[in-house]
Design a protein around this motif. Structure first.
Motif, PDB file in Angstrom:
ATOM      1  N   PHE A 194       8.820   9.299   2.647  1.00 17.34           N
ATOM      2  CA  PHE A 194       7.835   9.302   1.570  1.00 17.34           C
ATOM      3  C   PHE A 194       7.488   7.878   1.132  1.00 17.34           C
ATOM      4  N   ILE A 195       8.523   7.074   0.895  1.00 13.92           N
ATOM      5  CA  ILE A 195       8.288   5.713   0.407  1.00 13.92           C
ATOM      6  C   ILE A 195       7.554   4.891   1.458  1.00 13.92           C
ATOM      7  N   LEU A 208       3.982   5.870   1.430  1.00 13.87           N
ATOM      8  CA  LEU A 208       3.280   5.361   0.249  1.00 13.87           C
ATOM      9  C   LEU A 208       2.905   3.901   0.446  1.00 13.87           C
ATOM     10  N   LEU A 209       3.816   3.156   1.064  1.00 13.65           N
ATOM     11  CA  LEU A 209       3.568   1.726   1.222  1.00 13.65           C
ATOM     12  C   LEU A 209       2.524   1.453   2.293  1.00 13.65           C
ATOM     13  N   PRO A 269      -0.956   4.954   2.115  1.00 11.16           N
ATOM     14  CA  PRO A 269      -1.098   5.748   0.893  1.00 11.16           C
ATOM     15  C   PRO A 269      -2.266   6.728   0.982  1.00 11.16           C
ATOM     16  N   ILE A 300       7.942  -5.609  -2.664  1.00 16.30           N
ATOM     17  CA  ILE A 300       7.387  -4.679  -1.674  1.00 16.30           C
ATOM     18  C   ILE A 300       6.232  -3.878  -2.259  1.00 16.30           C
ATOM     19  N   VAL A 301       6.494  -3.276  -3.412  1.00 12.99           N
ATOM     20  CA  VAL A 301       5.546  -2.326  -3.974  1.00 12.99           C
ATOM     21  C   VAL A 301       4.243  -3.012  -4.385  1.00 12.99           C
ATOM     22  N   TYR A 304       2.008  -4.408  -1.507  1.00  9.32           N
ATOM     23  CA  TYR A 304       1.161  -3.398  -0.903  1.00  9.32           C
ATOM     24  C   TYR A 304       0.201  -2.784  -1.911  1.00  9.32           C
ATOM     25  N   LEU A 325       0.410  -1.037  -4.607  1.00  8.43           N
ATOM     26  CA  LEU A 325       0.518   0.333  -5.088  1.00  8.43           C
ATOM     27  C   LEU A 325       0.253   0.360  -6.578  1.00  8.43           C
ATOM     28  N   VAL A 349       6.492   6.332  -6.217  1.00  6.72           N
ATOM     29  CA  VAL A 349       7.490   5.541  -5.495  1.00  6.72           C
ATOM     30  C   VAL A 349       8.731   5.338  -6.350  1.00  6.72           C
TER      31      VAL A 349
END
Lengths: 346, 294, 335
Positions: free
Chosen positions: B277-278, B281-282, B285, C102-103, C106, C108, C116
Motif C-alpha cells: 500500500f505504502i 501511494l508513493l 498514487p 520520502i512522503v 513524492y 503526497l 500513508v
C-alpha cells in the motif's frame, strides 16, 4: 448473583451482617482505561476489593495500580502467567494460568492413545497472535518438548484475518497427529470451516478459546463435531455445580461458563475473607485472603477442587480443567479420568 | 518460524487469494465510487458494511430467509441508509477542508460502531446455513461455494455499476459531476442530486456485500475496522473512481494476504500488505491502471 | 496588545493551574494528568496537522516510539528514563525525518498523506507485536521503583501533574514563539497555497519535513511521559490508528492551528469522556466513544474551526456587529 445470595443470607456476619455492594467498571479492553477505572474504584468509590479483569493486557497494568493503592484484587479471568510473577502482595488469582491450559492439552494428547485415540507423536500449533495466543503457544511448545511430542508446525495469524485457508493448509501440509489451536470466536469458526473444506481428518484441540462460546456450536452445526476444548466449569463436578448452573440458566438464559464461575467464586472467596478479617481494612483483608481456606462441602466451593487456598504468589493452589469434546452439539467431558464421555475419533 | 511451504500450500493460497480478492473488490466498489465522484473519503464505509452484515444476519437468523434472497432487502435498505447519512452529515461539508471531512466521517464511524455495540453487544454473530459446507474441488485446491458466489457477485456488481455509469442518463450525470461539477451544473445537471445518488449507490453495494458475505463470514460491531482499512488500500491501488482498477486492486490485496500468510510468520503478513500500500501511494498514487496525470 | 501578552497569558494560566492539587482528590488529579498528556500530544500534532496543514492520522507512531524506547531501555538496561528520553528524541527525529523526506519528496498530500500515516502506524502495531524483546502483543510493564525524580516516577499524581503542567506550558510557549518566526509563516503559506509558497521561494519540502520532525519529536516526548505515568506500554495503546485519532480529536475540536485550541479541546473532552464512562460505562457500553463521535460530527457541522474559531467569530461579530465572515481561524490571535 453471588452478591445477591450472600446479602440475602444475612451479609457478612462477623461485621454485624454488613451487606456487599457491587460497583462496576468497564475497561473497554484498553490498558489505560483499565488503569483509570482502577483509580476511580480505589479513590472515588473507595471500594474494599476488586474483582476482574478480562484481558491479560489490561490485567497487567491494572494489578500494578491496585498494588500501589494497596487494594486487594482478585483476578478472575486473565490467564497470562506473568500477572502473579511480579511479587505483588495484593494480587490474587482464582482462575487458571495460560500455561495450565497448555500443560493439560499436552497431558491429554499423551493419554489419548489409552482412550482409543491415535498415538500422538506430532502436533501442529495454530494460534492467533495477541498475548493470549502468544503466551498459550509458548506453553504448548514448552510442555510438548518436555513430553517428547514433536511440534511439526507453529502457525500464527492475525485474529482479524478475513480468511485463514492458507494458514490451515500450512498445518495440513505438516500432517500432525493433532492440531492444537488458540483462538477467538470468529477465527475458530473460520478454522473449523476451512479445515473441513480442506478435508482434514485430524482432531483439533482448542485451548478454551473461541470454541467455548455457545456461538461456535450454533454457527457450525455438524462442522463443530469432534472438536476438543477445555472448560473450567462442568456440571459433572458436583451436585452444587448442577444446582448453580440451573439457577444461572433460570436467571440469564445461558449455561454458566468458566468465566462466570470464577467471578461467582471470587465473590464468595472475598466474603469468606471479609468474614475472617471482620473489617474492611485493606491490609487486614489482604492477609485474610492470603490465608483463606475454603473446603468443599462446608464452604461454597464451585471450582472443581477440594479446597481453595492461595500460594505465596497469590496463585490458587488448584483449579483443574476439563477436557471436553463436542459430541452431538454438546460438551462431553473426557478428562480428567474417570470421565463420563468416550473419545470419538473421526 | 517455518518457511517450508509446499506447492499444495501455495496453490491453495493463490486460489483462496483470488476468492478473498473478489470479496475485497466487492466491498471496495462503494468507496471508490464515492471517492471518485465527490472526492470525499468516507471513513465510515467499513461501518456501512457492518450495518449491511447485521441486517443480513438478522434477516437470516431471525427471519429465516435464505441469505441470497435477503439481497432484495439489504440493497434497497442500504441505499436509503446511505442517502440518510449523506443528507444529515456529508452534504453540508462537501466544500469544507479535507481534514474536516475525514474527521466528520470518522465521527460517523464511531457513532455507528458504538450504537451497534449498545444494541447488539460485542458478541460475534454468525449464521449456520447449508451453503457453508458446499465445496468445489479443482485439482489440488478446494474452494468453498459461498466464496465463489461472492466472487461472481463482485464481478457482476462491478459490471453493473460500470454499465450504469456508461449508458444511463443518471450514470452519465454522475460521471460529469465527478469530472467537473461546475461545468456539470452549467449543463443543467443537478449536481447535489447526483452526489446523493452516487452515495446511495455506493452504500447499496455494501448491502449486497453483507448478504453475500454472511453465509461464510461473521458480524460484530468492530468488523468494519479492518475491512474498512482494506477498502482504502484496494481503492488506492485501483485508483479512486476506477472500477476495473478496484477489481484488480482487490485481487492484488487478496493475494497479498494469503500468499503473504504462506510466506511470512503470523501477523507479519499484515505488514506485507501495508508495505504494498505504502509503495503504491508513493510511486503510483493514481492507481495500477491509470496513466499519470500532469 | 503588547507583543509579550500571549506569553504572559500562558505563564499566568500555568501558574494558576498549579494550585489545582490543593482542591482535587486523587481521582480528579488522575483525570487532570490525562488532560495534560492529551493536551501535550494534541499540541504536538497541531504543528504538522494544524499549522502545516498536513493531516497526519498516524502520530501514534512517534508516541509509540517514545513510549517503547523508554520502556525498553528501563526494563532491559535499567537506564533512567531521562536517558531514555534523549534516545527517544533521537529515534523519533530520525524516523520523522526519514518518513517526511520520502512522503513529501513524492508530494503526497491531503487524503493520501493521511492514508500513508495510518498505514505506517498500523504496520508498527504488527511489527512490535512480533518482536518478543519488546514484549510481543502483551506489551511491556515497567516496575514501580518508588518516589524518585531520577526514575521519573512519583508516588501520587501530583508529581506527574506538575511535570505535565511544565510540559504543556513549554509546548505552548514554543508554539507561541515560533508563531512570530519565519518558519511558521512558511508553514502557514504551505498550508494556504503550496504553489504560491513555492513561487515565493519557500522550500516547501524542507519546511514540511521540519514540521514533521518537530511534531514527531514532541509526540515521542509525550509518549515517554505516557509510559512513565501508566508504567505500561502495549502495541495498541501507543501505536495504531485509534490512538492517533484520539491525539488529533482534541486539536480539531479545540481549534486547528491555534495555540490554545488543543488545550481547550483536551480540557473539555477528556473529563467529559471519563465521566461518561464512569456513569454510563456499564449500563451502556460504548457510550464514551459514541459521545466522542457525536462531538466530532457536531463540531465539524457547526464549528468547522473548532471552539477557538467559533469564539473568535462570535467575538468578531459582537465587536463589529457586521456580517463580515471570518476567513481564517487565526484571525483572533495570530498577531
Amino acid at each position: 448473583m453471588a452478591v445477591e445470595e450472600i446479602n440475602a443470607a444475612g451479609g457478612i456476619k462477623s461485621m454485624g451482617g454488613a451487606k456487599l455492594t457491587l460497583v462496576e467498571a468497564d475497561s473497554q479492553g484498553k490498558p489505560d482505561v483499565g488503569i483509570s477505572e482502577i483509580t476511580r474504584l480505589c479513590q472515588q468509590d473507595n471500594v474494599t476489593a476488586i474483582l476482574g479483569t478480562y484481558q491479560s493486557s489490561v490485567a497487567l497494568p491494572a494489578t500494578q495500580t491496585a498494588e500501589r493503592f494497596q487494594t486487594p484484587m482478585l483476578i478472575t479471568t486473565a490467564v497470562a502467567d506473568a500477572i502473579t510473577q511480579k511479587g505483588y502482595k495484593y494480587i490474587f488469582r482464582i482462575c487458571d494460568l495460560a500455561s495450565w491450559y497448555a500443560r493439560d492439552q499436552i497431558t491429554f494428547c499423551k493419554a489419548m492413545e489409552s482412550m482409543g485415540g491415535p498415538k500422538v507423536t506430532t502436533v501442529a500449533l495454530l494460534h492467533e497472535d495477541t498475548d493470549f495466543g502468544q503466551s498459550t503457544s509458548a506453553g504448548q511448545l514448552k510442555y510438548a518438548a518436555e513430553q517428547g511430542i514433536k511440534v511439526v508446525a507453529n502457525v500464527a495469524y492475525a485474529a482479524s484475518s478475513a480468511d485463514l485457508t492458507t494458514q490451515v493448509s500450512k498445518v495440513k501440509a505438516a500432517n500432525p497427529d493433532v492440531v492444537l489451536t488458540t483462538t477467538y470466536l470468529n477465527d475458530s469458526i473460520l478454522i473449523a470451516q476451512e479445515a473441513k473444506t480442506l478435508g482434514m481428518t485430524q482432531l483439533f484441540f482448542d485451548a478454551a478459546g473461541g470454541t467455548v462460546d455457545p456461538q461456535f456450536i450454533k454457527t457450525l452445526g455438524a462442522t463443530a463435531e469432534n472438536w476438543l476444548t477445555e472448560i473450567e466449569f462442568s456440571t459433572d463436578s458436583s451436585q452444587l455445580a448442577i444446582d448453580l448452573n440451573a439457577a444461572y440458566k433460570a436467571k440469564y438464559g445461558d449455561n454458566m461458563t468458566g468465566n462466570g464461575m470464577d467471578g461467582y467464586q471470587g465473590v464468595y472467596v472475598l466474603a469468606k475473607a471479609l468474614e475472617d478479617a471482620g473489617t474492611t481494612d485493606k491490609a487486614k483483608l489482604r492477609d485474610a485472603i492470603a490465608n483463606v481456606k475454603m473446603v468443599a462441602g462446608t464452604d461454597r466451593v464451585v471450582i472443581p477442587t477440594k479446597e481453595i487456598t492461595f500460594t505465596s504468589d497469590g496463585e490458587i493452589t488448584s483449579a483443574p480443567l476439563y477436557v471436553v469434546q463436542i459430541q452431538k452439539g454438546v460438551f462431553q467431558t473426557l478428562f480428567p479420568l474417570p470421565a463420563p464421555g468416550k473419545l470419538i475419533v473421526p | 518460524m517455518n518457511f517450508n511451504f509446499s506447492g499444495a500450500v501455495l496453490s491453495q493460497a493463490i486460489a483462496s487469494g483470488i476468492m478473498l480478492g473478489g470479496l475485497f473488490a466487492l466491498i471496495s466498489i462503494g468507496l471508490t465510487l464515492i471517492w471518485g465522484v465527490m472526492k470525499i473519503i468516507n471513513f465510515a464505509q467499513g461501518e456501512f458494511l457492518m450495518v449491511g452484515l447485521y441486517l443480513a444476519y438478522f434477516l437470516v437468523a431471525w427471519g429465516h430467509i435464505d441469505p441470497y434472497i435477503t439481497i432484495l432487502v439489504t440493497v434497497p435498505f442500504m441505499f436509503f441508509f446511505g442517502i440518510g447519512i449523506f443528507r444529515a452529515t456529508i452534504s453540508p461539508i462537501l466544500k469544507d477542508p479535507v481534514m474536516n471531512q475525514i474527521m466528520l466521517t470518522l465521527g460517523v464511524s464511531l457513532i455507528l460502531q458504538n450504537l451497534a455495540l449498545m444494541l447488539f453487544s460485542a458478541n460475534v454473530q454468525s449464521v449456520h446455513t447449508r451453503y457453508a459446507t458446499w465445496n468445489i474441488h479443482i485439482g489440488p485446491v478446494v474452494i468453498s461455494a459461498p466464496q465463489l458466489i461472492a466472487l461472481f457477485g463482485s464481478v457482476i456488481c462491478t459490471l453493473a455499476v460500470w454499465y450504469f455509469l456508461k449508458t444511463t442518463d443518471s450514470g452519465r450525470a454522475i460521471r460529469a459531476s465527478a469530472q467537473n461539477p461546475t461545468a456539470a451544473t452549467l449543463m443543467g445537471i443537478d449536481v447535489p442530486r447526483t452526489y446523493l445518488l452516487a452515495f446511495g449507490l455506493g452504500s447499496a453495494t455494501l448491502g449486497l456485500a453483507g448478504s453475500l458475505m454472511i453465509p461464510f463470514y461473521y458480524t460484530q460491531p468492530t468488523v468494519g475496522v479492518f475491512l474498512g482499512l482494506i477498502m482504502f488500500i484496494v481503492v488506492v491501488l485501483g485508483g479512486m473512481g476506477n472500477l476495473v482498477g478496484c477489481f484488480v486492486g482487490g485481487l492484488v490485496i487478496g493475494l497479498a494476504e494469503t500468499v503473504g500468510a504462506a510466506v511470512f510468520p503470523g501477523s507479519l503478513a499484515r505488514v506485507f500488505t501495508f508495505s504494498i500500500f505504502i509503495i503504491f501511494l508513493l510511486f503510483r498514487p493514481q492507481g495500477v491502471l491509470s496513466k499519470r496525470q500532469t | 496588545m503588547s507583543l509579550k501578552m500571549p506569553y504572559i497569558r500562558i505563564l499566568v494560566v500555568g501558574a494558576l493551574i498549579c494550585l489545582l492539587p490543593l482542591v482535587l482528590d486523587t481521582f480528579y488529579m488522575h483525570i487532570a494528568v490525562l488532560v495534560l498528556i492529551w493536551a501535550f500530544l494534541a499540541c504536538a500534532w497541531n504543528i504538522i496537522g494544524g499549522y502545516a496543514g498536513q493531516h497526519s492520522l498516524g502520530n501514534g507512531l512517534y508516541m509509540g516510539i517514545g513510549a517503547y524506547t523508554v520502556a525498553y531501555l528501563v526494563n532491559r538496561f535499567a537506564l533512567t528514563p531521562w536517558v531514555g528520553l534523549l534516545v527517544a528524541i533521537a529515534l523519533s527525529a530520525a524516523a520523522a525525518a526519514f518518513i517526511g523526506w520520502i512522503v513529501f519528496r513524492y508530494a503526497l498530500k491531503g487524503a493520501y498523506f493521511a492514508l500513508v500515516t495510518i498505514a505506517l502506524t498500523e504496520a508498527a502495531v504488527y511489527v512490535v507485536s512480533n518482536i518478543p524483546a519488546l514484549g510481543g502483543a502483551g506489551g511491556m510493564q515497567m516496575e514501580y521503583r518508588g518516589n524518585s525524580l531520577a526514575y521519573m516516577q512519583f508516588a501520587g499524581q501530583s508529581g506527574y501533574f506538575y511535570m505535565g503542567v511544565l510540559m504543556v506550558v513549554f509546548i505552548l510557549l514554543l508554539t507561541q514563539w515560533y508563531k512570530s518566526k519565519r518558519f511558521f509563516y512558511q508553514l502557514i503559506a504551505v498550508r494556504e497555497n503550496e504553489d504560491a509558497a513555492e513561487a515565493l521561494g519557500v522550500d516547501t519540502v524542507k519546511a514540511k519535513i521540519k514540521a514533521n520532525v518537530m511534531s514527531g519529536v514532541l509526540c515521542a516526548v509525550g509518549g515517554v511521559f505516557y509510559a512513565q505515568y501508566f508504567l505500561y506500554v502495549g502495541p495498541r495503546s501507543v501505536f495504531g490508528e485509534v490512538v492517533s485519532v484520539q491525539i488529533l480529536i482534541y486539536a480539531i475540536v479545540g481549534g486547528l492551528g491555534t495555540t490554545w485550541g488543543p488545550v481547550v479541546g483536551a480540557v473539555l473532552l477528556v473529563p467529559l469522556s471519563e465521566i461518561a464512562r464512569g456513569q454510563l460505562g456499564n449500563s451502556l457500553p460504548g457510550s464514551q466513544l459514541l459521545l466522542s463521535g457525536v462531538v466530532m460530527v457536531l463540531t465539524m457541522l457547526f464549528m468547522p474551526f473548532g471552539i477557538i474559531g467559533a469564539v473568535a467569530r462570535l467575538r468578531q461579530r459582537w465587536q463589529h456587529r457586521s456580517a463580515t465572515p471570518l476567513v481564517d481561524s487565526q484571525g483572533g490571535e495570530a498577531s
